[in-house]
Design a protein around this motif. Sequence first.
Motif, mmCIF file in Angstrom:
data_model
loop_
_atom_site.group_PDB
_atom_site.id
_atom_site.type_symbol
_atom_site.label_atom_id
_atom_site.label_comp_id
_atom_site.label_asym_id
_atom_site.label_seq_id
_atom_site.Cartn_x
_atom_site.Cartn_y
_atom_site.Cartn_z
ATOM 1 N N ALA A 74 -0.986 10.904 -10.006
ATOM 2 C CA ALA A 74 -0.980 9.887 -8.955
ATOM 3 C C ALA A 74 -2.225 9.010 -8.993
ATOM 4 O O ALA A 74 -2.168 7.809 -8.716
ATOM 5 N N ASP A 75 -3.376 9.606 -9.335
ATOM 6 C CA ASP A 75 -4.617 8.806 -9.397
ATOM 7 C C ASP A 75 -4.527 7.778 -10.510
ATOM 8 O O ASP A 75 -4.968 6.641 -10.364
ATOM 9 N N ALA A 134 -2.278 4.998 -9.269
ATOM 10 C CA ALA A 134 -2.945 4.131 -8.298
ATOM 11 C C ALA A 134 -3.902 3.166 -8.993
ATOM 12 O O ALA A 134 -4.042 2.003 -8.605
ATOM 13 N N ILE A 138 5.761 6.202 -8.572
ATOM 14 C CA ILE A 138 4.889 6.652 -9.651
ATOM 15 C C ILE A 138 5.707 7.282 -10.775
ATOM 16 O O ILE A 138 5.510 6.992 -11.960
ATOM 17 N N ARG A 197 2.317 1.616 -3.485
ATOM 18 C CA ARG A 197 1.284 1.995 -4.458
ATOM 19 C C ARG A 197 1.104 3.501 -4.523
ATOM 20 O O ARG A 197 0.786 4.060 -5.583
ATOM 21 N N HIS A 198 1.315 4.188 -3.411
ATOM 22 C CA HIS A 198 1.070 5.632 -3.361
ATOM 23 C C HIS A 198 2.349 6.466 -3.260
ATOM 24 O O HIS A 198 2.273 7.673 -3.064
ATOM 25 N N ASP A 199 3.490 5.832 -3.402
ATOM 26 C CA ASP A 199 4.758 6.558 -3.289
ATOM 27 C C ASP A 199 5.022 7.353 -4.565
ATOM 28 O O ASP A 199 5.113 6.784 -5.655
ATOM 29 N N PRO A 200 5.162 8.674 -4.473
ATOM 30 C CA PRO A 200 5.358 9.482 -5.679
ATOM 31 C C PRO A 200 6.645 9.159 -6.432
ATOM 32 O O PRO A 200 6.722 9.318 -7.647
ATOM 33 N N ASP A 245 0.825 -1.209 0.000
ATOM 34 C CA ASP A 245 0.000 0.000 0.000
ATOM 35 C C ASP A 245 0.858 1.257 0.000
ATOM 36 O O ASP A 245 0.548 2.241 -0.681
ATOM 37 N N GLU A 246 1.955 1.228 0.748
ATOM 38 C CA GLU A 246 2.860 2.386 0.762
ATOM 39 C C GLU A 246 3.499 2.584 -0.604
ATOM 40 O O GLU A 246 3.618 3.724 -1.091
#
Length: 297
Positions: A289-290, A293, A280, A274-277, A271-272
Amino acid sequence: MTRRWLDAPLLTIEHLTMRFGGLTAVNDVSFTVGRGDITALIGPNGAGKTTLFNCITGFYKPLQGRLALAREGVAPVQDVDALTRSGSRHKDGLYLLERMPDFEITRDAHVARTFQNIRLFSGMTVLENLVVAQHNVLMRASGLSLLGLIGWPRFHAAEQRAIDKARFWLDKIGLTDRADDPAGALPYGAQRRLEIARAMCTDPVLLCLDEPAAGLNPRESAELNDLLLSIRAEQGTSILLIEHDMSVVMKISDHVVVLDYGRLIADGTPDEIRHDPRVIAAYLGVEDADEAAGVLA
């Protein structure tokens, strides 16, 4: 949040660096592989993932760094330091992989791997592929072949155990009815499962898989997920895998490590990550970012 890979590491990688001439393929990378965890190593092509695998499994000798595997439990830092200073390779279940040749890493430290390109013995039967993986045990039981040639009972007992183990894994991967077929005649997805089963016949404490889902369709990827989760749950084997298929990485991993240009840029839970810039930007190559994700979901 519990981070088992920090509390009970099986493999500790410290400041690993590997260069090829002027190219730095792995640059001062440090992370741990948790005992009984599934750890995914991801990153763009050319990030240094396979080079790092080759250092762990003894195909390459790193320029610098330490690869300490503690088979019997968590090794105190002072034990690792003492072994490093002594110049020894291993002692009491503690192994410094960077000092060991590849065959010792497999035989003594019990680290097994598969490759991105399938490397089965295609002319051998499916069953024979799993029996031959146990050659170290069989060679010891045969007295380096001599006792096997004269029909020594100890060798025959070891041979039967090897066949029983092979049949166990054939049942596990759903290939019992193909036991006598040439391995090269299997469908691609079945060959992938067979290669994993062959590695498991060596009783590894750490199973290293290089893109096991490459070329698989969605059904085969789901079967792979189930197989790896069962290996972790039933055998207690820690798994380190390189993978580009995010449906595999995000569904089964406890821990994800991300490399880019040889450097570690992220290390955390799925989860971390998945949202790490940084992931990305570097791994997915998208700015929103969306959108990233959604790709990783």
